[in-house]
Design a protein around this motif. Structure first.
Motif, PDB file in Angstrom:
ATOM      1  N   CYS A   1      10.359   1.137   0.439  1.00 31.31           N
ATOM      2  CA  CYS A   1       9.159   0.280   0.411  1.00 31.31           C
ATOM      3  C   CYS A   1       9.367  -0.901  -0.516  1.00 31.31           C
ATOM      4  N   GLU A   2       9.995  -0.653  -1.655  1.00 30.80           N
ATOM      5  CA  GLU A   2      10.254  -1.734  -2.599  1.00 30.80           C
ATOM      6  C   GLU A   2      11.151  -2.800  -1.983  1.00 30.80           C
ATOM      7  N   LYS A   3      12.203  -2.370  -1.294  1.00 32.51           N
ATOM      8  CA  LYS A   3      13.119  -3.323  -0.654  1.00 32.51           C
ATOM      9  C   LYS A   3      12.420  -4.083   0.471  1.00 32.51           C
ATOM     10  N   LYS A   4      11.659  -3.380   1.308  1.00 39.47           N
ATOM     11  CA  LYS A   4      10.944  -4.033   2.405  1.00 39.47           C
ATOM     12  C   LYS A   4       9.907  -5.022   1.877  1.00 39.47           C
ATOM     13  N   LEU A   5       9.263  -4.678   0.778  1.00 44.14           N
ATOM     14  CA  LEU A   5       8.274  -5.574   0.189  1.00 44.14           C
ATOM     15  C   LEU A   5       8.933  -6.833  -0.334  1.00 44.14           C
TER      16      LEU A   5
ATOM     17  N   ALA B   1       0.829  -1.206   0.000  1.00 49.53           N
ATOM     18  CA  ALA B   1       0.000   0.000   0.000  1.00 49.53           C
ATOM     19  C   ALA B   1       0.865   1.258   0.000  1.00 49.53           C
ATOM     20  N   LEU B   2       1.925   1.249   0.810  1.00 50.08           N
ATOM     21  CA  LEU B   2       2.815   2.403   0.856  1.00 50.08           C
ATOM     22  C   LEU B   2       3.567   2.572  -0.462  1.00 50.08           C
ATOM     23  N   LEU B   3       3.934   1.468  -1.083  1.00 52.54           N
ATOM     24  CA  LEU B   3       4.614   1.518  -2.378  1.00 52.54           C
ATOM     25  C   LEU B   3       3.693   2.115  -3.447  1.00 52.54           C
ATOM     26  N   LEU B   4       2.435   1.692  -3.465  1.00 50.16           N
ATOM     27  CA  LEU B   4       1.481   2.247  -4.423  1.00 50.16           C
ATOM     28  C   LEU B   4       1.213   3.724  -4.167  1.00 50.16           C
ATOM     29  N   LEU B   5       1.154   4.123  -2.909  1.00 50.10           N
ATOM     30  CA  LEU B   5       0.959   5.524  -2.572  1.00 50.10           C
ATOM     31  C   LEU B   5       2.126   6.376  -3.068  1.00 50.10           C
ATOM     32  N   MET B   6       3.352   5.912  -2.811  1.00 50.44           N
ATOM     33  CA  MET B   6       4.527   6.661  -3.265  1.00 50.44           C
ATOM     34  C   MET B   6       4.603   6.709  -4.790  1.00 50.44           C
ATOM     35  N   ALA B   7       4.267   5.607  -5.449  1.00 51.55           N
ATOM     36  CA  ALA B   7       4.280   5.588  -6.914  1.00 51.55           C
ATOM     37  C   ALA B   7       3.254   6.566  -7.469  1.00 51.55           C
ATOM     38  N   GLY B   8       2.082   6.620  -6.864  1.00 53.29           N
ATOM     39  CA  GLY B   8       1.066   7.570  -7.295  1.00 53.29           C
ATOM     40  C   GLY B   8       1.492   9.003  -7.090  1.00 53.29           C
ATOM     41  N   MET B   9       2.100   9.280  -5.942  1.00 55.50           N
ATOM     42  CA  MET B   9       2.561  10.646  -5.683  1.00 55.50           C
ATOM     43  C   MET B   9       3.682  11.046  -6.640  1.00 55.50           C
ATOM     44  N   LEU B  10       4.587  10.124  -6.920  1.00 56.74           N
ATOM     45  CA  LEU B  10       5.657  10.416  -7.879  1.00 56.74           C
ATOM     46  C   LEU B  10       5.090  10.652  -9.275  1.00 56.74           C
ATOM     47  N   PHE B  11       4.111   9.859  -9.655  1.00 55.79           N
ATOM     48  CA  PHE B  11       3.495  10.022 -10.968  1.00 55.79           C
ATOM     49  C   PHE B  11       2.830  11.389 -11.099  1.00 55.79           C
ATOM     50  N   PHE B  12       2.008  11.762 -10.113  1.00 51.36           N
ATOM     51  CA  PHE B  12       1.310  13.035 -10.210  1.00 51.36           C
ATOM     52  C   PHE B  12       2.262  14.216 -10.087  1.00 51.36           C
ATOM     53  N   LEU B  13       3.322  14.065  -9.307  1.00 47.83           N
ATOM     54  CA  LEU B  13       4.318  15.128  -9.214  1.00 47.83           C
ATOM     55  C   LEU B  13       5.022  15.318 -10.551  1.00 47.83           C
ATOM     56  N   SER B  14       5.400  14.226 -11.179  1.00 51.74           N
ATOM     57  CA  SER B  14       6.080  14.350 -12.470  1.00 51.74           C
ATOM     58  C   SER B  14       5.120  14.807 -13.564  1.00 51.74           C
ATOM     59  N   ALA B  15       3.879  14.362 -13.524  1.00 46.70           N
ATOM     60  CA  ALA B  15       2.904  14.777 -14.539  1.00 46.70           C
ATOM     61  C   ALA B  15       2.582  16.260 -14.421  1.00 46.70           C
ATOM     62  N   GLU B  16       2.472  16.756 -13.205  1.00 45.38           N
ATOM     63  CA  GLU B  16       2.149  18.167 -13.010  1.00 45.38           C
ATOM     64  C   GLU B  16       3.337  19.069 -13.328  1.00 45.38           C
ATOM     65  N   LEU B  17       4.524  18.667 -12.940  1.00 44.99           N
ATOM     66  CA  LEU B  17       5.682  19.541 -13.091  1.00 44.99           C
ATOM     67  C   LEU B  17       6.351  19.447 -14.457  1.00 44.99           C
ATOM     68  N   SER B  18       6.057  18.424 -15.224  1.00 43.00           N
ATOM     69  CA  SER B  18       6.750  18.274 -16.504  1.00 43.00           C
ATOM     70  C   SER B  18       6.446  19.432 -17.448  1.00 43.00           C
ATOM     71  N   GLU B  19       5.191  19.813 -17.575  1.00 45.07           N
ATOM     72  CA  GLU B  19       4.827  20.906 -18.476  1.00 45.07           C
ATOM     73  C   GLU B  19       5.339  22.248 -17.956  1.00 45.07           C
ATOM     74  N   VAL B  20       5.276  22.444 -16.663  1.00 52.24           N
ATOM     75  CA  VAL B  20       5.747  23.694 -16.072  1.00 52.24           C
ATOM     76  C   VAL B  20       7.242  23.872 -16.313  1.00 52.24           C
ATOM     77  N   PHE B  21       8.010  22.827 -16.057  1.00 52.00           N
ATOM     78  CA  PHE B  21       9.462  22.944 -16.249  1.00 52.00           C
ATOM     79  C   PHE B  21       9.837  22.980 -17.726  1.00 52.00           C
ATOM     80  N   LYS B  22       9.043  22.352 -18.562  1.00 47.57           N
ATOM     81  CA  LYS B  22       9.303  22.435 -20.003  1.00 47.57           C
ATOM     82  C   LYS B  22       9.164  23.881 -20.476  1.00 47.57           C
TER      83      LYS B  22
END
Length: 116
Positions: A103-107, A40-61
């Motif tokens: 989380c990946e290592k602990k899993l 669950a924690l791994l999926l949460l972090m993956a989701g947060m990383l995805f939305f962070l990269s999706a939101e910031l990619s256009e701004v930084f471009k």
């Protein structure tokens, strides 16, 4: 006596790994709970990383295109704001990525223990 590979300060690491703890019902249950928790924690972090990269990619471009325009002169305040935003985005990205890798290592470790 045998070889001394993997031994340090007269304590052999191989002897530690060869000892096994008998599996009980509670350890199986706690290992499955651990697997679910880290998943669950791994999926949460993956989701947060995805939305962070999706939101910031256009701004930084857009910001990089703006600052790479040789026809415009940028003052020191604009460059400081640009570098500050890059540092802040990196500061937000790094902890998320580190928690994701932990989380990946602990899993993986919990999955290996549950199969033994």
């Amino acid at each position: 006596m045998g070889t001394k590979v993997g031994c340090a300060k007269r304590v052999c690491f191989a002897s530690r790994s060869q000892t096994s703890v008998p599996a009980t019902g509670n350890s199986k249950r706690s290992s499955w709970f651990s697997i679910l928790l880290w998943s669950a924690l791994l999926l949460l972090m993956a989701g947060m990383l995805f939305f962070l990269s999706a939101e910031l990619s256009e701004v930084f471009k857009e910001a990089i295109e703006y600052y790479n325009d040789s026809k415009q002169h940028h003052g020191i305040r604009e460059w400081a704001a640009f570098y500050g935003s890059v540092i802040m985005a990196g500061s937000a990205w790094l902890p998320l990525y580190l928690v994701f890798k932990i989380c990946e290592k602990k899993l993986v470790d919990a999955g290996v223990r549950s199969t033994q």
